[in-house]
Scaffold this active site. Structure first.
Site, short mmCIF file in Angstrom:
data_model
loop_
_atom_site.label_atom_id
_atom_site.label_comp_id
_atom_site.label_asym_id
_atom_site.label_seq_id
_atom_site.Cartn_x
_atom_site.Cartn_y
_atom_site.Cartn_z
N ASP A 157 -25.37 -127.75 13.52
CA ASP A 157 -23.93 -128.07 13.54
C ASP A 157 -23.76 -129.47 14.14
O ASP A 157 -24.01 -129.67 15.34
CB ASP A 157 -23.15 -127.05 14.40
N LYS A 220 -16.75 -127.19 9.37
CA LYS A 220 -16.39 -126.39 10.56
C LYS A 220 -15.24 -127.10 11.27
O LYS A 220 -15.22 -128.34 11.32
CB LYS A 220 -17.64 -126.27 11.43
N LYS A 256 -16.27 -122.64 8.41
CA LYS A 256 -16.48 -122.04 9.75
C LYS A 256 -15.37 -122.48 10.71
O LYS A 256 -15.41 -123.60 11.20
CB LYS A 256 -17.85 -122.46 10.30
O1 LIG Z 1 -18.85 -123.41 17.89
C1 LIG Z 1 -18.41 -122.58 18.66
C2 LIG Z 1 -17.48 -122.89 19.74
O2 LIG Z 1 -18.01 -123.82 20.63
C3 LIG Z 1 -17.13 -121.64 20.47
O3 LIG Z 1 -15.93 -121.84 21.12
P1 LIG Z 1 -15.32 -120.71 22.10
O4 LIG Z 1 -16.16 -120.73 23.34
O5 LIG Z 1 -13.92 -121.16 22.36
O6 LIG Z 1 -15.37 -119.38 21.42
#
Ligand SMILES: O=C[C@H](O)COP(=O)(O)O
Length: 303
Positions: A157, A220, A256
């Protein structure tokens, strides 16, 4: 005819692969978004999320999750515990797995070692390419992708350069993603637009387009580190771009949403949106993931 058109467009896309033509880009991305239309669609998705709320759908949501930890105090034992959870998120149902476990580059090797030693499989997503700010030299972004793949990441990513996007330098946005795509080899590339920093929906659409032109396997929304992360509004715009890309090229790019998605109801609203704009065929972990650190807890509570 239906199959010839995508083939022709694939030919055109492949012919120009790696080249970015500003005029063609500007022509393709010139479009306005009707805020009222988007707001109406969003309230429909939020309503549909309530109808979708059942155990089967929640099990599917669990399989979309890239189970994430992205903290400065992540250790080998913490990411191994997370990988165990991603492999078997519902203790009573070993058939269900999360989409991947998502960690910082230095922790990829810890997860890989655990998987090798225990002879288990799970996709490993490594955030790379100057995550989360993107404010790094391209050389180091590319090196980070290469090292992450060498350590065992099967999915990478990266973030786009928001500085270039805000300066309307879409060629640089495209070229950086292309360089990272090459560095990823056979690992899947998910490109994070960090939409909360792009200021306009038009920029979100353009960033989606530049990322897909450069060969991203997924687009994403966010890193989880911006002050505004995933929203249904940007998801609407990004999925519209994915749909248009599919119409032109026949290629299915994944979507995503990530960052701040904590509840089953929030996740199901994204499911309703993807189903409406892209169709049921997108609703599988190959084309739809949700990046989240705490959503799994709410899913398990709801089962
Ligand atoms: O890519 C994923 C995100 O960093 C997750 O974010 P979060 O901690 O707000 O669920």
């Amino acid at each position: 005819m239906a199959t010839i058109v995508p083939t022709l467009f694939s030919f055109v896309r492949d012919t120009y692969k790696g080249r970015f033509d500003v005029d063609t880009f500007e022509k393709e991305v010139a479009r306005d978004f009707d805020n009222q239309e988007i707001a109406q669609a969003i309230s429909k998705y939020e309503q549909e999320a309530k109808n979708l709320r059942n155990k089967d759908e929640i099990r599917k949501v669990i399989q979309y999750i890239d189970l994430t930890t992205l903290n400065g105090d992540d250790t080998a034992s913490k990411v191994v515990a997370l990988a165990k959870r991603a492999i078997n998120p519902i203790p009573t149902d070993p058939s269900i797995h999360c989409g991947s476990v998502c960690v910082y580059p230095q922790r990829i090797a810890d997860v890989k070692k655990f998987l090798t030693e225990t002879k288990q499989t799970c996709h490993i997503t490594g955030v790379a390419g100057g995550f989360p700010s993107g404010q790094y030299h391209l050389k180091s972004k590319v090196l980070e992708c290469e090292l992450s793949v060498a350590d065992g990441a099967t999915e990478i990513d990266i973030v786009i350069s928001r500085a270039s996007a805000l300066e309307e330098d879409w060629k640089t946005v495209h070229d950086e993603v292309l360089a990272c795509k090459k560095a990823c080899g056979s690992a899947h590339l998910k490109t994070i637009l960090a939409t909360g920093e792009l200021k306009t929906l038009s920029n979100v659409y353009k960033a989606s387009w530049a990322s897909m032109l450069a060969g991203s396997d997924f687009i994403k929304t966010s890193t989880g580190k911006e002050s505004v992360n995933a929203t249904l509004e940007v998801a609407y715009v990004m999925c519209t771009a994915v749909k248009r890309w599919h119409e032109l090229t026949g290629q299915k790019v994944g979507f995503k949403p990530a960052g701040g998605i904590k509840t089953v109801d929030e996740a199901l609203a994204y499911v309703a949106l993807v189903k409406d704009i892209l169709g049921e065929q997108w609703l599988n972990p190959t084309l739809f993931r949700i990046g989240a650190s705490s959503l799994l807890d709410d899913c398990l509570k709801a089962l």
